[in-house]
Scaffold this active site. Structure first.
Site, PDB file in Angstrom:
ATOM      1  N   ALA A   1      31.256 -35.259  11.331  1.00 44.29           N
ATOM      2  CA  ALA A   1      30.105 -35.955  10.741  1.00 44.29           C
ATOM      3  C   ALA A   1      29.983 -35.601   9.271  1.00 44.29           C
ATOM      4  O   ALA A   1      30.370 -34.510   8.849  1.00 44.29           O
ATOM      5  CB  ALA A   1      28.812 -35.576  11.464  1.00 44.29           C
TER       6      ALA A   1
ATOM      7  N   THR B   1      21.550 -32.818  15.415  1.00 44.99           N
ATOM      8  CA  THR B   1      20.783 -31.946  14.534  1.00 44.99           C
ATOM      9  C   THR B   1      19.289 -32.054  14.824  1.00 44.99           C
ATOM     10  O   THR B   1      18.825 -33.069  15.362  1.00 44.99           O
ATOM     11  CB  THR B   1      21.036 -32.333  13.059  1.00 44.99           C
ATOM     12  OG1 THR B   1      20.131 -31.635  12.195  1.00 44.99           O
ATOM     13  CG2 THR B   1      20.814 -33.825  12.846  1.00 44.99           C
ATOM     14  N   ASP B   2      18.540 -31.026  14.439  1.00 46.29           N
ATOM     15  CA  ASP B   2      17.086 -31.096  14.582  1.00 46.29           C
ATOM     16  C   ASP B   2      16.460 -32.050  13.571  1.00 46.29           C
ATOM     17  O   ASP B   2      15.298 -32.446  13.713  1.00 46.29           O
ATOM     18  CB  ASP B   2      16.448 -29.708  14.473  1.00 46.29           C
ATOM     19  CG  ASP B   2      16.741 -28.989  13.156  1.00 46.29           C
ATOM     20  OD1 ASP B   2      17.472 -29.546  12.316  1.00 46.29           O
ATOM     21  OD2 ASP B   2      16.255 -27.855  12.991  1.00 46.29           O
ATOM     22  N   GLU B   3      17.229 -32.454  12.564  1.00 42.73           N
ATOM     23  CA  GLU B   3      16.670 -33.322  11.529  1.00 42.73           C
ATOM     24  C   GLU B   3      16.340 -34.719  12.048  1.00 42.73           C
ATOM     25  O   GLU B   3      15.594 -35.458  11.400  1.00 42.73           O
ATOM     26  CB  GLU B   3      17.610 -33.389  10.326  1.00 42.73           C
ATOM     27  CG  GLU B   3      17.780 -32.037   9.647  1.00 42.73           C
ATOM     28  CD  GLU B   3      18.426 -32.123   8.288  1.00 42.73           C
ATOM     29  OE1 GLU B   3      18.148 -33.093   7.555  1.00 42.73           O
ATOM     30  OE2 GLU B   3      19.196 -31.214   7.945  1.00 42.73           O
TER      31      GLU B   3
ATOM     32  N   TYR C   1      20.987 -39.272   6.110  1.00 42.61           N
ATOM     33  CA  TYR C   1      21.758 -38.404   7.002  1.00 42.61           C
ATOM     34  C   TYR C   1      21.135 -38.331   8.386  1.00 42.61           C
ATOM     35  O   TYR C   1      21.799 -38.595   9.398  1.00 42.61           O
ATOM     36  CB  TYR C   1      21.873 -37.000   6.411  1.00 42.61           C
ATOM     37  CG  TYR C   1      22.263 -35.958   7.445  1.00 42.61           C
ATOM     38  CD1 TYR C   1      23.466 -36.046   8.136  1.00 42.61           C
ATOM     39  CD2 TYR C   1      21.406 -34.899   7.746  1.00 42.61           C
ATOM     40  CE1 TYR C   1      23.819 -35.108   9.100  1.00 42.61           C
ATOM     41  CE2 TYR C   1      21.746 -33.951   8.707  1.00 42.61           C
ATOM     42  CZ  TYR C   1      22.952 -34.059   9.381  1.00 42.61           C
ATOM     43  OH  TYR C   1      23.287 -33.131  10.343  1.00 42.61           O
ATOM     44  N   SER C   2      19.849 -37.971   8.451  1.00 37.60           N
ATOM     45  CA  SER C   2      19.225 -37.799   9.763  1.00 37.60           C
ATOM     46  C   SER C   2      19.121 -39.130  10.505  1.00 37.60           C
ATOM     47  O   SER C   2      19.218 -39.177  11.739  1.00 37.60           O
ATOM     48  CB  SER C   2      17.849 -37.143   9.624  1.00 37.60           C
ATOM     49  OG  SER C   2      16.991 -37.869   8.770  1.00 37.60           O
ATOM     50  N   ALA C   3      18.942 -40.237   9.761  1.00 33.17           N
ATOM     51  CA  ALA C   3      18.906 -41.552  10.411  1.00 33.17           C
ATOM     52  C   ALA C   3      20.262 -41.893  11.020  1.00 33.17           C
ATOM     53  O   ALA C   3      20.342 -42.462  12.119  1.00 33.17           O
ATOM     54  CB  ALA C   3      18.493 -42.618   9.406  1.00 33.17           C
TER      55      ALA C   3
ATOM     56  N   LYS D   1      22.471 -39.717  12.121  1.00 34.58           N
ATOM     57  CA  LYS D   1      22.665 -38.873  13.305  1.00 34.58           C
ATOM     58  C   LYS D   1      21.789 -39.360  14.465  1.00 34.58           C
ATOM     59  O   LYS D   1      22.218 -39.338  15.621  1.00 34.58           O
ATOM     60  CB  LYS D   1      22.359 -37.414  12.974  1.00 34.58           C
ATOM     61  CG  LYS D   1      23.387 -36.753  12.068  1.00 34.58           C
ATOM     62  CD  LYS D   1      24.772 -36.723  12.695  1.00 34.58           C
ATOM     63  CE  LYS D   1      24.838 -35.787  13.892  1.00 34.58           C
ATOM     64  NZ  LYS D   1      26.224 -35.711  14.449  1.00 34.58           N
TER      65      LYS D   1
ATOM     66  N   ASN E   1      19.346 -25.247  11.444  1.00 37.61           N
ATOM     67  CA  ASN E   1      20.225 -24.941  10.319  1.00 37.61           C
ATOM     68  C   ASN E   1      21.164 -23.784  10.644  1.00 37.61           C
ATOM     69  O   ASN E   1      20.711 -22.712  11.038  1.00 37.61           O
ATOM     70  CB  ASN E   1      19.393 -24.565   9.090  1.00 37.61           C
ATOM     71  CG  ASN E   1      18.860 -25.775   8.359  1.00 37.61           C
ATOM     72  OD1 ASN E   1      18.520 -26.784   8.981  1.00 37.61           O
ATOM     73  ND2 ASN E   1      18.775 -25.684   7.051  1.00 37.61           N
ATOM     74  N   ASN E   2      22.453 -24.017  10.458  1.00 38.17           N
ATOM     75  CA  ASN E   2      23.448 -22.972  10.694  1.00 38.17           C
ATOM     76  C   ASN E   2      23.737 -22.196   9.421  1.00 38.17           C
ATOM     77  O   ASN E   2      23.621 -22.718   8.310  1.00 38.17           O
ATOM     78  CB  ASN E   2      24.758 -23.583  11.195  1.00 38.17           C
ATOM     79  CG  ASN E   2      24.746 -23.908  12.668  1.00 38.17           C
ATOM     80  OD1 ASN E   2      25.683 -23.589  13.388  1.00 38.17           O
ATOM     81  ND2 ASN E   2      23.695 -24.560  13.148  1.00 38.17           N
TER      82      ASN E   2
ATOM     83  N   LYS F   1      25.967 -25.777   0.546  1.00 36.75           N
ATOM     84  CA  LYS F   1      24.778 -25.512   1.343  1.00 36.75           C
ATOM     85  C   LYS F   1      24.023 -24.301   0.781  1.00 36.75           C
ATOM     86  O   LYS F   1      24.584 -23.445   0.096  1.00 36.75           O
ATOM     87  CB  LYS F   1      25.158 -25.284   2.805  1.00 36.75           C
ATOM     88  CG  LYS F   1      25.841 -26.506   3.451  1.00 36.75           C
ATOM     89  CD  LYS F   1      24.946 -27.740   3.440  1.00 36.75           C
ATOM     90  CE  LYS F   1      25.607 -28.957   4.060  1.00 36.75           C
ATOM     91  NZ  LYS F   1      25.708 -28.918   5.496  1.00 36.75           N
TER      92      LYS F   1
ATOM     93  N   ASN G   1      12.425 -21.536   2.372  1.00 37.84           N
ATOM     94  CA  ASN G   1      13.598 -21.479   1.500  1.00 37.84           C
ATOM     95  C   ASN G   1      13.506 -20.345   0.490  1.00 37.84           C
ATOM     96  O   ASN G   1      14.501 -19.667   0.215  1.00 37.84           O
ATOM     97  CB  ASN G   1      13.781 -22.820   0.780  1.00 37.84           C
ATOM     98  CG  ASN G   1      14.300 -23.906   1.710  1.00 37.84           C
ATOM     99  OD1 ASN G   1      14.782 -23.623   2.809  1.00 37.84           O
ATOM    100  ND2 ASN G   1      14.189 -25.156   1.284  1.00 37.84           N
TER     101      ASN G   1
ATOM    102  N   ARG H   1      13.656 -32.908  -3.708  1.00 39.89           N
ATOM    103  CA  ARG H   1      14.417 -34.105  -3.394  1.00 39.89           C
ATOM    104  C   ARG H   1      13.535 -35.115  -2.652  1.00 39.89           C
ATOM    105  O   ARG H   1      12.554 -34.736  -1.990  1.00 39.89           O
ATOM    106  CB  ARG H   1      15.650 -33.753  -2.559  1.00 39.89           C
ATOM    107  CG  ARG H   1      15.384 -33.341  -1.135  1.00 39.89           C
ATOM    108  CD  ARG H   1      16.696 -32.940  -0.459  1.00 39.89           C
ATOM    109  NE  ARG H   1      16.493 -32.447   0.890  1.00 39.89           N
ATOM    110  CZ  ARG H   1      17.325 -31.607   1.495  1.00 39.89           C
ATOM    111  NH1 ARG H   1      18.392 -31.161   0.856  1.00 39.89           N
ATOM    112  NH2 ARG H   1      17.089 -31.214   2.725  1.00 39.89           N
TER     113      ARG H   1
END
Length: 358
Positions: A86, A137-139, A163-165, A167, A192-193, A202, A262, A297
């Site tokens: 992905a 993903t959790d996103e 991205y999340s859409a 996935k 998040n890994n 990342k 973060n 962002r």
């Protein structure tokens, strides 16, 4: 057809995929076929120690190339397909969403269709043992409004970025193909890994390497966005367990139970570097002085948090690393594996795939 002893993994040169391959080869007798077309984030150096292993092979192939994916399935007769390939960087998806639609949506479609045709050739009991494991993903859930909320397997989808859409779309395809065509699937959604071999775009590796070079440590907005951090080797163990023991049709959330903002993450990295790398670049008094808050962002999710109760209760998995122990191991790995990340930063890691020239 005899006992199927092969696992086909897509995206196995990536961060999570390479960790999964290293784990499976170390704890099982399965053969691994790694399907990876080697985009910018695919790094052969992450699996260099296995290039001569008779149980491991790499096929440089695009998952959208359905015809050749099918030929590969017929050739190797995998018991499990673990679909990781992905595009996964949110910022890149905002700047250039088309590749995310192609790889994440259409790539998953072609993998499902290839699998559907492969399954027609399998007879019981081999077919009964087969699984298509889709990694998400959790996103896909969007973000959480309240501090006491957590994502469960039943949380409605509400993606915020291209991205999340993409996935979320791939997850829906997997469930639809399972219902309509009876493909035996399992799905996992992870937080998040972080850990060794993480591509430097990342947050955590970017901060580590920028700090070592005396560069700014960029933090979006005020750094208050919260993520649940999962050590990649814990994730690899969970993925193998779900693929081999998960129930058909089920979804499992995989999280580290490590909610951190973060700015907390960045400050913790700086603290560890003060201890492990006290000799700083010229002009740097403290690593934290390099922190620079930048414009947030678009559509930035505020908080993610995974409830991993189901996988812990049903499959007996739980993370072994805390955020602190995993982060210390991660920083130490980057300090001890300079050649790996220097090859990434210079672009030399891509030379072999294009004939030895830039």
């Amino acid at each position: 057809m005899g006992e199927l002893k092969t696992i086909l993994i897509t995206g196995g040169m990536g961060f999570i995929g390479s960790a999964l391959i290293r784990h499976i080869l170390s704890v099982s007798s399965y053969n691994i076929v790694n399907v990876d077309k080697l985009t910018y984030a695919g790094n052969q150096d992450s699996l260099s120690g296995y290039s001569s292993d008779s149980r491991y092979s790499h096929e440089k192939l695009d998952i959208c190339d359905q015809k050749n994916i099918e030929l590969l399935l017929f050739k190797h007769n995998p018991r499990f397909i673990i679909h990781l390939a992905a595009e996964s960087h949110v910022d890149r998806s905002i700047d250039s969403p088309s590749e995310f639609m192609r790889t994440n949506v259409m790539g998953t479609y072609h993998m499902l269709e290839a699998t559907r045709n492969y399954l027609k050739t399998l007879k019981d009991p081999s077919r009964d043992k087969f699984r298509f494991h889709h990694i998400s993903t959790d996103e896909v859930f969007g973000d959480l409004a309240r501090t006491d909320d957590m994502f469960t397997e039943d949380t409605p989808y509400d993606p915020s970025s291209p991205y999340s859409a993409s996935k979320a779309s791939s997850d829906h395809l997997v469930r639809a193909w399972s219902r309509t065509y009876k493909i035996p699937v399992v799905i996992t959604n992870c937080s998040n890994n972080f850990g060794p071999f993480h591509f430097p775009e990342k947050l955590i590796p970017l901060v580590i390497l920028n700090a070592l070079h005396g560069k700014a440590l960029p933090v979006y907005g005020d750094g208050s966005q919260i993520r649940d951090w999962l050590y990649v080797e814990d994730h690899a163990k969970a993925l193998f367990k779900v693929a081999t023991e998960g129930l058909i049709g089920e979804t499992y959330n995989i999280g580290g139970g490590n909610e951190k903002s973060n700015i907390e993450v960045v400050l913790k990295i700086c603290e560890i570097l003060e201890e492990l790398a006290p000799k700083k670049p010229t002009g740097v008094l403290f690593y934290r002085d390099l922190i620079e808050f930048v414009k947030d962002r678009p559509g930035h999710d505020i908080r993610y948090a995974i409830d991993s109760t189901k996988i812990q209760n049903d499959l007996g998995w739980s993370p072994e690393e805390t955020f602190e122990t995993g982060l210390r191991k991660t920083v130490q790995w980057y300090l001890e594996n300079r050649e790996w990340w220097e090859n990434v930063l210079s672009g030399d890691y891509r030379l072999e795939r294009i004939g030895g020239s830039k």
